[in-house]
Design an enzyme around this catalytic site. Structure first.
Site, PDB file in Angstrom:
ATOM      1  N   HIS A 157       0.734  -1.485  -0.044  1.00  0.00           N
ATOM      2  CA  HIS A 157       0.046  -0.027  -0.053  1.00  0.00           C
ATOM      3  C   HIS A 157       0.812   1.055   0.045  1.00  0.00           C
ATOM      4  O   HIS A 157       0.665   2.176   0.806  1.00  0.00           O
ATOM      5  CB  HIS A 157      -0.904  -0.042   1.316  1.00  0.00           C
ATOM      6  CG  HIS A 157      -1.963  -1.120   1.081  1.00  0.00           C
ATOM      7  ND1 HIS A 157      -2.996  -1.235   2.054  1.00  0.00           N
ATOM      8  CD2 HIS A 157      -2.037  -2.023   0.459  1.00  0.00           C
ATOM      9  CE1 HIS A 157      -3.756  -2.077   1.887  1.00  0.00           C
ATOM     10  NE2 HIS A 157      -3.244  -3.005   0.817  1.00  0.00           N
ATOM     11  N   GLU A 250     -13.414   2.152  -3.958  1.00  0.00           N
ATOM     12  CA  GLU A 250     -14.111   3.522  -3.973  1.00  0.00           C
ATOM     13  C   GLU A 250     -13.655   4.438  -5.403  1.00  0.00           C
ATOM     14  O   GLU A 250     -12.568   4.445  -5.683  1.00  0.00           O
ATOM     15  CB  GLU A 250     -14.032   4.217  -2.742  1.00  0.00           C
ATOM     16  CG  GLU A 250     -14.666   3.675  -1.586  1.00  0.00           C
ATOM     17  CD  GLU A 250     -14.282   4.209  -0.321  1.00  0.00           C
ATOM     18  OE1 GLU A 250     -14.794   3.564   0.563  1.00  0.00           O
ATOM     19  OE2 GLU A 250     -13.697   5.254  -0.210  1.00  0.00           O
TER      20      GLU A 250
END
Length: 373
Positions: A157, A250
């Site tokens: 990440h 998202e």
């Protein structure tokens, strides 16, 4: 709402854009420019018609229109190709034709001290006269603009997308580095989107500039792992996409100082168990996504093409096309498994966009409408 492109007529409907950019398109044409890139991550268009491509292992290449790939561009900083990290995004300065400035995001650090996302600005120059044509460029005068802190061990990440807005501010996306709580802690950079001036200075209206202990570069926070950034061509707003956990990917409209909720709210669930995370999908004072996917598509590069949003999917190896209809989005999916894991999407002009695929023999694919050359 999912639809299938099953005819030339439906392709025509998909590419018929707004009234200001209406296209008469009988078909789509795809051309593989090259399939010899090694884990390409990002793409920029040079004014001379060539392509600047990052490879995650730590090399920057120039690809010509015939697919000929240069030797690595010289002068890059030390890059740590660890886990999901390595050499990530490349973008050109808005005035590149005058100043030859490029921006690179990459991962740097050591296993003992940890790793993080960093960003440099540098000048791209042609090699000296008489140099090999396969090594036509190098970068000089590198300036480190940003280092995400604290450095963290592990390889997850990193975020790493870069984008400029209409005012010339540089946006940098970051992931939570595998530590969820970092996304709600503005004393760290992780799990946030950063905003800087093009020279690395901190804008005076950044939301946390004068808050004690906060990282003044932060523009928004509460993100999990932002992998797409794109400026809306009409409003000038910055949009992003990010990976959720199991479900809950998202698309967000980024607003200064806002909290996007991770890990307190999410439409996703825990891997394996499917247990809920945090308080569920909504909480007071936290932003709702414009759109979310469940199941996840593993979104990556993102770009606006007319009034559509193009989003690459790593998981399903396809291109998601979204069009906003009032408060919801219609979605169409094309190129399913045709090219591979789509890592980046870049729009060249109103008729042409490009894809990069994440593979040991990664592809650069040109997608053009009937009005293209």
């Amino acid at each position: 709402m999912k639809k299938t492109l099953c005819s030339l007529f439906s392709v025509f409907l998909f590419f018929s854009l707004s009234a200001n950019a209406s296209l008469d398109i009988p078909s789509l044409k795809t051309t593989v420019v090259t399939d010899q890139l090694k884990r390409p991550w990002s793409l920029a268009f040079l004014p001379n018609g060539k392509y600047l491509v990052t490879e995650r292992g730590g090399t920057l290449r120039v690809v010509d229109k015939d697919g000929v790939i240069s030797e690595p561009v010289q002068g890059l900083p030390e890059i740590a190709a660890v886990g999901q990290g390595g050499l990530l995004d490349v973008i050109l300065h808005p005035n590149f034709k005058k100043n030859n400035l490029i921006y690179l995001s990459y991962v740097s650090g050591t296993r003992s001290n940890g790793f993080s996302t960093e960003v440099i600005r540098a000048t791209l120059v042609a090699s000296e006269q008489g140099a090999s044509q396969s090594r036509p460029y190098r970068i000089i005068d590198s300036k480190k603009l940003f280092v995400a802190l604290p450095k963290v061990k592990g390889g997850r990440h990193f975020g790493g997308r870069l984008a400029f807005d209409k005012k010339g501010y540089l946006f940098i996306s970051l992931g939570d580095r595998g530590n969820r709580n970092h996304s709600q802690d503005i004393k760290t950079h992780h799990g946030s989107v950063i905003r800087l001036a093009s020279d690395g200075q901190i804008p005076q209206d950044n939301p946390f500039l004068n808050r004690d202990g906060a990282r003044p570069e932060i523009y928004s926070y509460g993100h999990r792992n932002v992998q797409g950034l794109a400026m809306h061509p009409r409003s000038g707003e910055m949009w992003s996409n990010e990976h959720g956990p199991q479900g809950g990917d998202e698309i967000n409209r980024l607003v200064k100082g806002k909290n996007y909720g991770w890990p307190i709210i999410t439409y996703g669930a825990e891997y394996g168990t499917g247990f809920s995370i945090g308080r569920g999908p909504k909480a007071k004072g936290m932003e709702q996504p414009l759109h979310y996917w469940d199941p996840s598509i593993a979104p990556s590069g993102m770009a606006f093409f007319g009034d559509r949003v193009l989003v690459g999917s790593l998981k399903f190896r396809l291109l998601s096309i979204l069009k906003q209809e009032q408060n919801a989005f219609d979605e169409e999916r094309i190129f399913g498994s045709r090219f591979g894991r789509i890592r980046d999407v870049r729009v060249k002009d109103r008729n042409t966009f490009y894809l990069l695929t994440d593979a040991g023999r990664g592809k650069l694919v040109r997608v053009s409408t009937g009005n293209s050359e």
